[in-house]
Write an enzyme that holds these catalytic residues in place. Structure first.
Site, PDB file in Angstrom:
ATOM      1  N   ARG A  46       0.853  -1.196   0.000  1.00 28.84           N
ATOM      2  CA  ARG A  46       0.000   0.000   0.000  1.00 28.84           C
ATOM      3  C   ARG A  46       0.886   1.242   0.000  1.00 28.84           C
ATOM      4  O   ARG A  46       0.600   2.237  -0.651  1.00 28.84           O
ATOM      5  CB  ARG A  46      -0.959   0.008   1.207  1.00 28.84           C
ATOM      6  CG  ARG A  46      -1.700   1.335   1.362  1.00 28.84           C
ATOM      7  CD  ARG A  46      -2.925   1.290   2.262  1.00 28.84           C
ATOM      8  NE  ARG A  46      -2.787   0.432   3.416  1.00 28.84           N
ATOM      9  CZ  ARG A  46      -2.062   0.719   4.492  1.00 28.84           C
ATOM     10  NH1 ARG A  46      -1.411   1.859   4.584  1.00 28.84           N
ATOM     11  NH2 ARG A  46      -1.978  -0.140   5.492  1.00 28.84           N
ATOM     12  N   TYR A  98     -17.190  16.997 -13.860  1.00 33.02           N
ATOM     13  CA  TYR A  98     -17.626  15.603 -14.017  1.00 33.02           C
ATOM     14  C   TYR A  98     -18.682  15.253 -12.955  1.00 33.02           C
ATOM     15  O   TYR A  98     -18.556  15.637 -11.789  1.00 33.02           O
ATOM     16  CB  TYR A  98     -16.392  14.702 -13.889  1.00 33.02           C
ATOM     17  CG  TYR A  98     -16.694  13.232 -13.937  1.00 33.02           C
ATOM     18  CD1 TYR A  98     -17.047  12.612 -15.131  1.00 33.02           C
ATOM     19  CD2 TYR A  98     -16.647  12.452 -12.783  1.00 33.02           C
ATOM     20  CE1 TYR A  98     -17.337  11.257 -15.171  1.00 33.02           C
ATOM     21  CE2 TYR A  98     -16.936  11.093 -12.822  1.00 33.02           C
ATOM     22  CZ  TYR A  98     -17.283  10.509 -14.019  1.00 33.02           C
ATOM     23  OH  TYR A  98     -17.574   9.167 -14.058  1.00 33.02           O
ATOM     24  N   ASP A 170      -8.546  18.795 -13.770  1.00 35.03           N
ATOM     25  CA  ASP A 170      -8.864  17.461 -14.297  1.00 35.03           C
ATOM     26  C   ASP A 170      -8.542  17.491 -15.795  1.00 35.03           C
ATOM     27  O   ASP A 170      -9.203  18.157 -16.579  1.00 35.03           O
ATOM     28  CB  ASP A 170     -10.349  17.150 -14.038  1.00 35.03           C
ATOM     29  CG  ASP A 170     -10.755  15.751 -14.510  1.00 35.03           C
ATOM     30  OD1 ASP A 170     -10.133  15.228 -15.449  1.00 35.03           O
ATOM     31  OD2 ASP A 170     -11.728  15.203 -13.950  1.00 35.03           O
ATOM     32  N   LYS A 195      -9.844   6.447 -19.158  1.00 39.52           N
ATOM     33  CA  LYS A 195     -10.210   7.001 -20.454  1.00 39.52           C
ATOM     34  C   LYS A 195      -9.016   6.925 -21.411  1.00 39.52           C
ATOM     35  O   LYS A 195      -8.552   5.840 -21.681  1.00 39.52           O
ATOM     36  CB  LYS A 195     -10.743   8.431 -20.256  1.00 39.52           C
ATOM     37  CG  LYS A 195     -11.738   8.572 -19.085  1.00 39.52           C
ATOM     38  CD  LYS A 195     -13.026   7.807 -19.292  1.00 39.52           C
ATOM     39  CE  LYS A 195     -13.904   7.737 -18.045  1.00 39.52           C
ATOM     40  NZ  LYS A 195     -14.213   8.999 -17.379  1.00 39.52           N
TER      41      LYS A 195
END
Ligand SMILES: *Cc1c(COP(=O)(O)O)cnc(C)c1O
Length: 388
Positions: A46, A98, A170, A195
């Site tokens: 992690r 978004y 973004d 994307k």
């Protein structure tokens, strides 16, 4: 080094240890410590894993920042960045943000008493007017979804700097190939790597790059503490996607330009939104701050019945939620990305019942246009439904 070369030789191309042609997947959750007084570079996955580190270094190089981070999704990346703020902080956010970002801000962050003002960030004065004594950041998305409004990133960051605010962008729609917000003065860049960066509609991932080591250290504490890391197999898929980012975007953007031209001249199409069209309001600004217009465009067919007929008759398309894949993806904002937005609010933004968003893929442009032509011909024969 040119961007195209950097994708292969400046980042995650060859494994430096073994010479392997791709970065190995270190499927390990923990790392043996040979000497507890001299811990190794990695201890627990992690906190760090060599596969994830390779991707994180790659995206930092490509965006021109100090530190990169890979998260379990674009939303995990976005949420983790917002955890940099505390209760009673205020953030100015682009109104066309978004849908998932809007939901997170207006539900979870609201409950945590982080205040948000949504503004039309294409208007720099509106940004400045929204700033309060407790404002800590400006959050942008450009071009915006689905009508591709363009925000002046350098103009917005200049305002932010005057007020000692962070600027967060973004950059999902354009990727660092076409737009590098850190070079325009931003502090943090975010991607849904689901994307264009992943590019193959086969992985969900998020990336963040910070301009400075200092912000990077703060975000690392959140990535390690909150723990929304990207798994190593998905890190590998994103790195595989990155290698062809330029090639895919070159082809998809060339296609998008041709398709936007075709649609602009079609009698059934009321309006085409694409920053590559000189008629688009943000065309010149986009040219000044980005090196390309990308592969996402939207067009308005006037009514829902026409959209339904189009979708039912297209043969070369995936109809669904998402964008940025090698295949062309058509979506219907009114019932998909913007379903939760009130109709009046939607229509004010041009998100009408006839609006279709098209993420252009790397197919042959002539084939996509021929497919659109036959489906639009059928859609044109459908009667407009008179609204009751
Ligand atoms: C898809 C998307 C997101 C969210 O990313 P996920 O990977 O789906 O969590 C954020 N911003 C933009 C612009 C997007 O298109």
């Amino acid at each position: 080094m040119n961007f195209a070369t950097k994708l292969l030789h400046g980042t995650c191309g060859i494994d430096r240890e073994t010479g392997a042609s791709s970065i190995p997947i270190f499927q390990a959750s923990t790392f043996h410590q040979y000497d507890i007084d001299h811990p190794g570079q990695f201890d627990y996955a992690r906190s760090g894993n060599p596969t994830r580190q390779a991707l994180e270094e790659a995206i930092a190089v490509l965006e021109g920042g100090e530190r990169g981070f890979a998260f379990a999704s674009g939303m995990a990346a976005i949420s983790s960045v917002f955890l940099l703020f505390s209760s009673n902080d205020h953030i100015v956010v682009a109104e066309d943000v978004y849908g998932g970002t809007f939901r997170f801000l207006t539900t979870v962050l609201k409950r945590m008493e982080i205040e948000v003002t949504f503004v039309d960030t294409t208007n720099l004065q509106a940004i400045e007017k929204a700033i309060r004594p407790n404002t800590k950041a400006i959050y942008l998305e450009t071009p915006s979804n689905p009508t591709l409004k363009v925000t002046d990133v350098a103009g917005a960051t200049a305002i932010a700097k005057r007020h000692s605010l962070l600027t967060i962008v973004d950059n999902t729609f354009l990727t660092p190939y076409y737009q590098r917000p850190l070079e325009l003065g931003a502090d943090i860049v975010i991607h849904s790597a689901t994307k264009f960066i992943g590019g193959h509609s086969d992985v969900v991932a998020g990336l963040v790059v910070t301009k400075t080591e200092e912000i990077g250290n703060k975000l690392y504490a959140i990535q390690n503490g909150f723990g929304a890391i990207l798994g190593v197999q998905d890190c590998w898929l994103v790195m595989r996607g990155l290698k062809t980012l330029k090639t895919r975007l070159d082809q998809a953007t060339r296609n998008a330009v041709q398709i936007a031209d075709y649609l602009s001249q079609h009698p059934l199409v009321k309006h085409v939104y694409y920053t590559g069209l000189s008629s688009h309001k943000g065309h010149a600004l986009q040219n000044s701050q980005a090196s390309g217009h990308g592969a996402v465009l939207s067009f308005d067919l006037g009514g829902r019945e026409q959209v339904k007929a189009l979708f039912e008759n297209l043969k070369l398309a995936l109809v669904g939620v998402s964008l940025g894949g090698v295949e062309s993806i058509y979506s219907y904002p009114v019932q998909m990305s913007h379903a939760s937005m009130p109709k009046a609010e939607r229509e004010k933004r041009g998100i009408t019942d006839g609006l279709v968003r098209l993420s252009v893929g790397v197919e042959d442009a002539g084939d996509i246009i021929a497919d659109l032509a036959q489906a639009l011909q059928i859609a044109a024969s459908v009667k407009f439904k008179i609204e009751a």
